[in-house]
Design an enzyme around this catalytic site. Structure first.
Site, PDB file in Angstrom:
ATOM      1  N   GLY A 258       0.793  -1.235   0.000  1.00 31.32           N
ATOM      2  CA  GLY A 258       0.000   0.000   0.000  1.00 31.32           C
ATOM      3  C   GLY A 258       0.816   1.271   0.000  1.00 31.32           C
ATOM      4  O   GLY A 258       0.253   2.366   0.083  1.00 31.32           O
ATOM      5  N   GLU A 300       4.961  -5.939   1.416  1.00 30.05           N
ATOM      6  CA  GLU A 300       4.516  -6.313   0.060  1.00 30.05           C
ATOM      7  C   GLU A 300       4.244  -5.096  -0.811  1.00 30.05           C
ATOM      8  O   GLU A 300       3.094  -4.831  -1.175  1.00 30.05           O
ATOM      9  CB  GLU A 300       3.214  -7.118   0.164  1.00 30.05           C
ATOM     10  CG  GLU A 300       3.309  -8.376   0.980  1.00 30.05           C
ATOM     11  CD  GLU A 300       1.939  -8.922   1.365  1.00 30.05           C
ATOM     12  OE1 GLU A 300       0.944  -8.178   1.348  1.00 30.05           O
ATOM     13  OE2 GLU A 300       1.876 -10.104   1.693  1.00 30.05           O
ATOM     14  N   GLY A 302       3.711  -3.106  -4.083  1.00 29.14           N
ATOM     15  CA  GLY A 302       3.454  -3.373  -5.496  1.00 29.14           C
ATOM     16  C   GLY A 302       3.674  -2.086  -6.272  1.00 29.14           C
ATOM     17  O   GLY A 302       4.690  -1.877  -6.930  1.00 29.14           O
ATOM     18  N   ARG A 303       2.712  -1.182  -6.098  1.00 26.66           N
ATOM     19  CA  ARG A 303       2.747   0.116  -6.776  1.00 26.66           C
ATOM     20  C   ARG A 303       4.101   0.824  -6.618  1.00 26.66           C
ATOM     21  O   ARG A 303       4.667   1.342  -7.584  1.00 26.66           O
ATOM     22  CB  ARG A 303       1.643   0.987  -6.152  1.00 26.66           C
ATOM     23  CG  ARG A 303       1.499   2.372  -6.719  1.00 26.66           C
ATOM     24  CD  ARG A 303       0.554   3.198  -5.808  1.00 26.66           C
ATOM     25  NE  ARG A 303      -0.627   2.463  -5.416  1.00 26.66           N
ATOM     26  CZ  ARG A 303      -1.754   2.403  -6.129  1.00 26.66           C
ATOM     27  NH1 ARG A 303      -1.852   3.059  -7.246  1.00 26.66           N
ATOM     28  NH2 ARG A 303      -2.780   1.703  -5.693  1.00 26.66           N
ATOM     29  N   ARG A 340      -7.524   3.160 -14.558  1.00 24.77           N
ATOM     30  CA  ARG A 340      -7.512   3.782 -13.231  1.00 24.77           C
ATOM     31  C   ARG A 340      -8.287   5.107 -13.166  1.00 24.77           C
ATOM     32  O   ARG A 340      -9.060   5.317 -12.221  1.00 24.77           O
ATOM     33  CB  ARG A 340      -6.082   3.961 -12.719  1.00 24.77           C
ATOM     34  CG  ARG A 340      -5.367   2.626 -12.495  1.00 24.77           C
ATOM     35  CD  ARG A 340      -4.009   2.798 -11.831  1.00 24.77           C
ATOM     36  NE  ARG A 340      -4.127   3.322 -10.494  1.00 24.77           N
ATOM     37  CZ  ARG A 340      -3.834   4.555 -10.137  1.00 24.77           C
ATOM     38  NH1 ARG A 340      -3.362   5.411 -11.013  1.00 24.77           N
ATOM     39  NH2 ARG A 340      -3.985   4.945  -8.891  1.00 24.77           N
ATOM     40  N   TYR A 344     -11.181   4.801 -10.529  1.00 26.47           N
ATOM     41  CA  TYR A 344     -10.917   5.406  -9.213  1.00 26.47           C
ATOM     42  C   TYR A 344     -10.769   6.923  -9.247  1.00 26.47           C
ATOM     43  O   TYR A 344     -10.241   7.498  -8.291  1.00 26.47           O
ATOM     44  CB  TYR A 344      -9.578   4.917  -8.638  1.00 26.47           C
ATOM     45  CG  TYR A 344      -9.255   3.463  -8.642  1.00 26.47           C
ATOM     46  CD1 TYR A 344     -10.148   2.525  -8.160  1.00 26.47           C
ATOM     47  CD2 TYR A 344      -8.002   3.032  -9.069  1.00 26.47           C
ATOM     48  CE1 TYR A 344      -9.794   1.184  -8.132  1.00 26.47           C
ATOM     49  CE2 TYR A 344      -7.649   1.702  -9.036  1.00 26.47           C
ATOM     50  CZ  TYR A 344      -8.546   0.782  -8.568  1.00 26.47           C
ATOM     51  OH  TYR A 344      -8.197  -0.534  -8.522  1.00 26.47           O
ATOM     52  N   CYS A 371     -15.176   3.336 -26.593  1.00 21.59           N
ATOM     53  CA  CYS A 371     -16.570   3.770 -26.684  1.00 21.59           C
ATOM     54  C   CYS A 371     -17.250   3.838 -25.323  1.00 21.59           C
ATOM     55  O   CYS A 371     -18.175   3.074 -25.025  1.00 21.59           O
ATOM     56  CB  CYS A 371     -17.314   2.849 -27.631  1.00 21.59           C
ATOM     57  SG  CYS A 371     -16.749   3.107 -29.309  1.00 21.59           S
TER      58      CYS A 371
HETATM   59  C1  LIG Z   1      -2.410  -8.272   0.320  1.00 21.01           C
HETATM   60  C2  LIG Z   1      -1.858  -7.202  -0.529  1.00 21.01           C
HETATM   61  N1  LIG Z   1      -0.538  -6.934  -0.449  1.00 21.01           N
HETATM   62  C3  LIG Z   1       0.022  -5.973  -1.218  1.00 21.01           C
HETATM   63  C4  LIG Z   1      -0.743  -5.225  -2.088  1.00 21.01           C
HETATM   64  C5  LIG Z   1      -0.047  -4.208  -2.927  1.00 21.01           C
HETATM   65  O1  LIG Z   1      -0.486  -2.925  -2.718  1.00 21.01           O
HETATM   66  P1  LIG Z   1       0.356  -1.741  -3.343  1.00 21.01           P
HETATM   67  O2  LIG Z   1       0.499  -2.002  -4.795  1.00 21.01           O
HETATM   68  O3  LIG Z   1      -0.418  -0.525  -3.084  1.00 21.01           O
HETATM   69  O4  LIG Z   1       1.680  -1.740  -2.640  1.00 21.01           O
HETATM   70  C6  LIG Z   1      -2.115  -5.448  -2.175  1.00 21.01           C
HETATM   71  C7  LIG Z   1      -2.944  -4.643  -3.088  1.00 21.01           C
HETATM   72  O5  LIG Z   1      -4.106  -4.783  -3.251  1.00 21.01           O
HETATM   73  C8  LIG Z   1      -2.685  -6.476  -1.386  1.00 21.01           C
HETATM   74  O6  LIG Z   1      -3.985  -6.748  -1.432  1.00 21.01           O
END
Ligand SMILES: Cc1ncc(COP(=O)(O)O)c(C=O)c1O
Length: 445
Positions: A258, A300, A302-303, A340, A344, A371
């Site tokens: 997150g 964890e 991701g973004r 996105r 969102y 479209c």
């Molecule tokens: C369990 C879990 N971990 C990590 C992430 C990654 O989130 P982010 O990309 O915001 O770091 C998510 C995103 O939905 C998630 O559900």
């Protein structure tokens, strides 16, 4: 209003972004306009230095503060074979949420002992595939999965190590569609209701499972630091109670991902060091307070790993002036490659890759080509007057764009290139019309 000058966009563009003598945007030493010509648009350009830099920053900042830390890239933000290979090379772990993500990881031989399997409705088939591949941890989301996984593991004569994903009832103040830690959310086993305790009791009696840890993920992107502290405290208080009541030892703990990134010049996101400091300091403090042994820490992102590394390139086509109302400019991509903004209300900045130094400004709405009236990438953008043939560059495009891309209007999903030191390598080719019909059956049998 987004003022797209090279200077104001510096912190949303990849680290290697520059401007050539011809006034073109350069990425990884490659001319973006040349890349657009060579590979066509829409095109997603990943900068290797920024990508690997983020992998290293997260590992360094967490591991230097808390030695027993693991950084698992959350593949849902974007995964392709090349990216999986790079993540493996960087020594990171991987968080997957589907059989598909696992299959892509497996296709490059991603080490199973570094894979975490998430998801709120994993199928029996996916659980089997995960166990067959030997993934290190399954993060169990609910009671149904608990039974299912216990059965699958027992059927294989295995004892699978699991974490529980808990729903702590904490609001991280992000978009309603990307909040996951509140009780009104589909993810995780609710903690304040007593259900998490019931799940621990059940798991400890299940021969197919070994409960080793607890996990929470609050939402995304979380710009504030306080929710992480609250989450750490809530989980550790629970772990301490479970230890006293059931002798459960939490040897692994994850506060999820997150971590935010800036998409527009006016946004500021905490750097990895600040998130690392917050999580590790609150974890240490809570360990002391609840008299718990130190667990392995798993984060964890991701973004935050991929967003800034990529720039999306589009070609400007038609435009429409509604006198006194607004001016629309359409580009050759849109919600099929980046949903996105439609999903969102996400905001982006942009610049004109073939005229980076053009200081003129007009207010335009940048529309996609699909479209849907909602197919708008930017509203009220302040950009140089755009003409057909201009190359529009949208930074911070690496996360949750390609990953959620579709073939809407039977469009072709775009190619992806990796740039470094003036060289561009194809990570994924543009889809073809053959790709569109490959899975379809006609005539019917
Ligand atoms: C369990 C879990 N971990 C990590 C992430 C990654 O989130 P982010 O990309 O915001 O770091 C998510 C995103 O939905 C998630 O559900």
């Amino acid at each position: 209003m987004v003022r797209a000058t090279e200077v104001s966009l510096a912190h949303v563009l990849p680290l290697t972004a520059g401007v050539s003598d011809a006034g073109h945007l350069t990425l990884g030493g490659c001319d973006a306009v040349t890349l657009a010509g060579e590979f066509g648009t829409p095109l997603y350009v990943f900068d290797e230095e920024t990508l690997r830099g983020q992998c290293r920053a997260f590992q360094r900042e967490f591991q230097s503060r808390y030695n027993n830390s693991v950084v698992a890239y959350a593949a849902k933000a974007y995964l392709g074979r090349a990216l999986a290979g790079i993540i493996a090379q960087e020594g990171m772990s991987l968080d997957v949420v589907s059989g598909g993500e696992l299959a892509v990881a497996a296709s490059v031989g991603f080490p199973p002992e570094r894979i975490f399997f998430h998801g709120n409705n994993k199928s029996e088939q996916e659980l089997r595939e995960a166990l067959d591949y030997g993934v290190s941890r399954i993060v169990v989301d609910n009671f149904h999965e608990l039974q299912l996984l216990n059965g699958v593991a027992q059927g294989k004569g295995a004892r699978q190590k699991v974490l529980f994903r808990l729903s702590p009832g904490i609001d991280p103040h992000t978009h309603a569609k990307t909040t996951t830690g509140t009780l009104e959310n589909k993810f995780g086993i609710p903690l304040p209701t007593g259900q998490a305790e019931a799940a621990v009791r059940q798991a400890l009696d299940m021969p197919g499972l070994e409960l080793v840890g607890l996990h929470v993920h609050l939402g995304s992107p979380v710009f504030e630091l306080e929710p992480y502290g609250q989450a750490v405290d809530a989980v550790l208080e629970f772990a301490s109670r479970m230890r006293k009541q059931y002798e459960f030892e939490m040897t692994e703990f994850s506060p999820g991902g997150g971590f935010a990134v800036a998409y527009t010049p006016e946004q500021q996101a905490p750097p990895p060091a600040i998130y690392a400091e917050t999580v590790t300091a609150t974890l240490r403090e809570a360990l002391w307070r609840y008299e718990l042994p130190a667990p392995k820490l798993i984060v964890e992102p991701g973004r935050a790993i991929v967003a800034r590394a990529a720039v999306a390139l589009y070609t400007v086509g038609s435009s429409k002036e509604v006198p006194g109302v607004m001016r629309f400019v359409s580009i050759d991509g849109g919600m099929a490659d980046n949903i996105r903004p439609a999903l969102y209300e996400s905001r982006y900045a942009a610049l004109v890759a073939n005229r980076v130094n053009d200081e003129r400004r007009e207010t335009v709405t940048v529309a996609g080509k699909y479209c849907e009236s909602g197919d708008v990438l930017m509203t009220d953008a302040e950009l140089p007057p755009l003409e057909a043939g201009d190359i529009l560059a949208m930074p911070a495009a690496g996360a949750y764009a390609l990953a959620m891309a579709s073939n809407y209007n039977l469009s072709l999903r775009p190619p992806v290139v990796l740039v470094k030191d003036g060289e561009a390598k194809l990570m994924r080719r543009r889809e073809t019309y053959e790709d569109l019909t490959r899975a379809d059956v006609w005539p019917l049998e």
